[in-house]
Enzyme design. Structure first.
Site, PDB file in Angstrom:
ATOM      1  CB  SER A 131      -0.848  -0.031   1.277  1.00  0.00           C
ATOM      2  OG  SER A 131      -1.400   1.231   1.521  1.00  0.00           O
TER       3      SER A 131
ATOM      4  CE1 TYR B  31      -3.646  -2.718   5.811  1.00  0.00           C
ATOM      5  CE2 TYR B  31      -3.190  -0.399   5.368  1.00  0.00           C
ATOM      6  CZ  TYR B  31      -3.474  -1.676   4.914  1.00  0.00           C
ATOM      7  OH  TYR B  31      -3.584  -1.913   3.569  1.00  0.00           O
TER       8      TYR B  31
ATOM      9  CE  LYS C 255      -1.305  -4.749   3.740  1.00  0.00           C
ATOM     10  NZ  LYS C 255      -1.603  -5.823   2.863  1.00  0.00           N
TER      11      LYS C 255
HETATM   12  P1  NAD Z   1     -10.991  -6.819   1.605  1.00  0.00           P
HETATM   13  O1  NAD Z   1     -11.173  -6.786   3.065  1.00  0.00           O
HETATM   14  O2  NAD Z   1     -12.168  -6.560   0.738  1.00  0.00           O
HETATM   15  O3  NAD Z   1     -10.340  -8.209   1.157  1.00  0.00           O
HETATM   16  C1  NAD Z   1      -9.461  -8.914   1.998  1.00  0.00           C
HETATM   17  C2  NAD Z   1      -9.971 -10.348   2.085  1.00  0.00           C
HETATM   18  O4  NAD Z   1      -9.104 -11.115   2.925  1.00  0.00           O
HETATM   19  C3  NAD Z   1     -11.385 -10.444   2.686  1.00  0.00           C
HETATM   20  O5  NAD Z   1     -12.212 -11.164   1.788  1.00  0.00           O
HETATM   21  C4  NAD Z   1     -11.189 -11.196   4.001  1.00  0.00           C
HETATM   22  O6  NAD Z   1     -12.300 -12.010   4.301  1.00  0.00           O
HETATM   23  C5  NAD Z   1      -9.913 -11.977   3.713  1.00  0.00           C
HETATM   24  N1  NAD Z   1      -9.122 -12.339   4.896  1.00  0.00           N
HETATM   25  C6  NAD Z   1      -8.668 -11.532   5.886  1.00  0.00           C
HETATM   26  N2  NAD Z   1      -7.946 -12.247   6.776  1.00  0.00           N
HETATM   27  C7  NAD Z   1      -7.932 -13.535   6.338  1.00  0.00           C
HETATM   28  C8  NAD Z   1      -7.355 -14.739   6.827  1.00  0.00           C
HETATM   29  N3  NAD Z   1      -6.671 -14.784   7.989  1.00  0.00           N
HETATM   30  N4  NAD Z   1      -7.535 -15.869   6.107  1.00  0.00           N
HETATM   31  C9  NAD Z   1      -8.243 -15.872   4.956  1.00  0.00           C
HETATM   32  N5  NAD Z   1      -8.825 -14.750   4.457  1.00  0.00           N
HETATM   33  C10 NAD Z   1      -8.658 -13.602   5.132  1.00  0.00           C
HETATM   34  O7  NAD Z   1      -9.814  -5.798   1.258  1.00  0.00           O
HETATM   35  P2  NAD Z   1      -9.308  -5.243  -0.157  1.00  0.00           P
HETATM   36  O8  NAD Z   1      -9.656  -3.809  -0.212  1.00  0.00           O
HETATM   37  O9  NAD Z   1      -9.731  -6.139  -1.235  1.00  0.00           O
HETATM   38  O10 NAD Z   1      -7.744  -5.334   0.081  1.00  0.00           O
HETATM   39  C11 NAD Z   1      -6.972  -6.442  -0.366  1.00  0.00           C
HETATM   40  C12 NAD Z   1      -5.525  -6.226   0.029  1.00  0.00           C
HETATM   41  O11 NAD Z   1      -5.071  -4.986  -0.512  1.00  0.00           O
HETATM   42  C13 NAD Z   1      -5.312  -6.122   1.543  1.00  0.00           C
HETATM   43  O12 NAD Z   1      -4.101  -6.796   1.864  1.00  0.00           O
HETATM   44  C14 NAD Z   1      -5.169  -4.632   1.780  1.00  0.00           C
HETATM   45  O13 NAD Z   1      -4.347  -4.360   2.897  1.00  0.00           O
HETATM   46  C15 NAD Z   1      -4.492  -4.178   0.491  1.00  0.00           C
HETATM   47  N6  NAD Z   1      -4.755  -2.767   0.179  1.00  0.00           N
HETATM   48  C16 NAD Z   1      -6.045  -2.317   0.074  1.00  0.00           C
HETATM   49  C17 NAD Z   1      -6.283  -0.975  -0.195  1.00  0.00           C
HETATM   50  C18 NAD Z   1      -7.703  -0.442  -0.268  1.00  0.00           C
HETATM   51  O14 NAD Z   1      -7.887   0.773  -0.168  1.00  0.00           O
HETATM   52  N7  NAD Z   1      -8.717  -1.255  -0.473  1.00  0.00           N
HETATM   53  C19 NAD Z   1      -5.224  -0.085  -0.373  1.00  0.00           C
HETATM   54  C20 NAD Z   1      -3.914  -0.594  -0.282  1.00  0.00           C
HETATM   55  C21 NAD Z   1      -3.696  -1.939  -0.002  1.00  0.00           C
END
Ligand code: NAD
Ligand code: UDP
Length: 359
Positions: A137, A161, A165
């Site tokens: 991120s 958080y 990362k």
């Molecule tokens: P999201 O919460 O929609 O998706 C994450 C998924 O991981 C969820 O479906 C959740 O159920 C699953 N999960 C969490 N812990 C778990 C575990 N222990 N075992 C199995 N499944 C698990 O989030 P997103 O927005 O799709 O983000 C995906 C990735 O991208 C994350 O790592 C997040 O940190 C990173 N990210 C997101 C953003 C954003 O703004 N959305 C920005 C930068 C980075």
């Protein structure tokens, strides 16, 4: 699609967190690009319905998708999946991602994000699957001293958080140093927004949204009264915070580009790329674009700055363009169009009006 190393055989990709927002969109792009996809997700922040819709959208390629509901903190369950399938690469999205919640519940964040990532890397290592795309991120730039952020900027974590990362990035680097067979791409996302143009899949946060666009969308459909604008005294064009919003489908395509790079470049090492558009948009500009796309008025109230927020963050995109051959295609207008299309078709998200707190 040809993938260099093994042109005739279909590649199989493990996608952790594939039922989530970015994961579901990426799974669809993978299926459409003819990959086989296995999703593991514990559904802690997602629903299986998202994957059903992905399979439908993928048409006949939907048969190439399978799903296991497992928690990555359960190493045995993960090992069982690697026992029955040989993966060519892994895209690791799974994790908890809300900054404020990570400050309130640091142990949950450290436990979930570290244990799941360590289990995954250990099992991959044991099974000889050493190609990884990791979801990082722009948060790892902390409060950037300048914009645009280039990948070689100093890194800093401002909350639990962000520390998960940053530390995961460092673990990946160490892994490659210890065993150069590993090929890893760290993708630093800027601000993912919008939804697939079909309006069938999109972001569906539990409870009160933390991020700007899900909140705006809930105001538009009448689930929340007004948007609180966090500060209008930043040194920006109109005083509100500036971010690099990127269409989630562009972001998903960035993962396909990264995978192809992993398959084709044996000495990629542990490489890092920003995924952004390179353009900054303020809160007020984003709201105006959404109002135009939706025909809805979004009532606003300016409140204090949110602690820890930066005034302006946007990506340098040259490295991804030159090395991955990837560039974002969609602008703010299309992002707001697709955000609204998803909201309008699914005002209460995937599960209709079953739950949810209002206002
Ligand atoms: P999201 O919460 O929609 O998706 C994450 C998924 O991981 C969820 O479906 C959740 O159920 C699953 N999960 C969490 N812990 C778990 C575990 N222990 N075992 C199995 N499944 C698990 O989030 P997103 O927005 O799709 O983000 C995906 C990735 O991208 C994350 O790592 C997040 O940190 C990173 N990210 C997101 C953003 C954003 O703004 N959305 C920005 C930068 C980075
Ligand atoms: N923001 C806002 N009201 C909200 C949510 C966000 O004014 O309810 C602002 C926030 O201060 C920032 C921008 O919108 O300037 C994007 O915030 P978001 O949380 O979506 O992304 P991040 O700040 O993590 O990049």
């Amino acid at each position: 699609m040809m993938n260099g190393t093994d042109d005739l055989q279909q590649q199989t990709i493990l996608v952790t967190g594939g039922a989530g927002y970015i994961g579901s969109h990426t799974v669809l792009q993978l299926l459409q690009a003819d990959y086989k996809v296995v999703v593991v997700d514990n559904l802690s922040n997602s629903v299986e319905e998202a994957l059903k819709r992905v399979a439908d959208l993928a048409g006949s390629n939907g048969r190439n998708l399978s799903f296991y509901k497992i928690d990555l903190c359960d190493k045995n369950a993960l090992e069982n999946i690697f026992m029955v399938t040989r993966f060519d690469a892994v895209i690791h999205f799974a994790g908890l991602k809300a900054v404020g919640e990570s400050v309130a519940k640091p142990l949950s964040y450290y436990y979930n994000n570290f244990v799941s990532t360590l289990n995954l890397l250990q099992v991959m290592n044991d099974k000889g699957c050493k190609k990884l795309v990791y979801s990082s991120s722009a948060t790892v730039y902390g409060q950037p001293k300048a914009v645009p952020c280039t990948e070689d900027f100093p890194l800093e974590a401002l909350n639990p958080y962000g520390r998960t990362k940053l530390c995961a990035e460092q673990i990946c680097n160490d892994l490659h140093i210890g065993d150069p067979e590993w090929r890893i791409i760290l993708l630093r996302y800027f601000n993912p927004v919008a939804a697939h143009p079909s309006g069938e899949i999109g972001e569906d946060p539990l409870g009160i949204p933390n991020n700007l666009m899900p909140f705006v969308q809930q105001v538009a459909v009448g689930r929340r009264r007004e948007l609180a604008v966090f500060g209008n005294d930043y040194p920006t064009r109109d005083g509100t915070g500036v971010r690099d919003y990127i269409h989630v489908v562009d972001l998903a395509d960035g993962h396909i580009a990264a995978l192809e790079k992993l398959f084709n470049l044996s000495d990629i090492g542990c490489a890092v790329y920003n995924l952004g558009t390179g353009k900054g948009t303020s809160v007020l500009e984003m709201v105006a674009a959404f109002e135009k796309a939706s025909g809805k008025v979004i009532p606003l109230k300016v409140v204090d700055r949110r602690p820890g927020d930066c005034s302006e963050v946007y990506a340098a995109t040259n490295k991804a363009e030159q090395e991955l051959g990837w560039k974002a295609r969609y602008g703010i207008e299309e992002m707001c169009r697709d955000q609204w299309n998803w909201a309008n078709k699914n005002p209460w998200g995937y599960e209709g009006s079953l739950e949810k707190d209002c206002m």
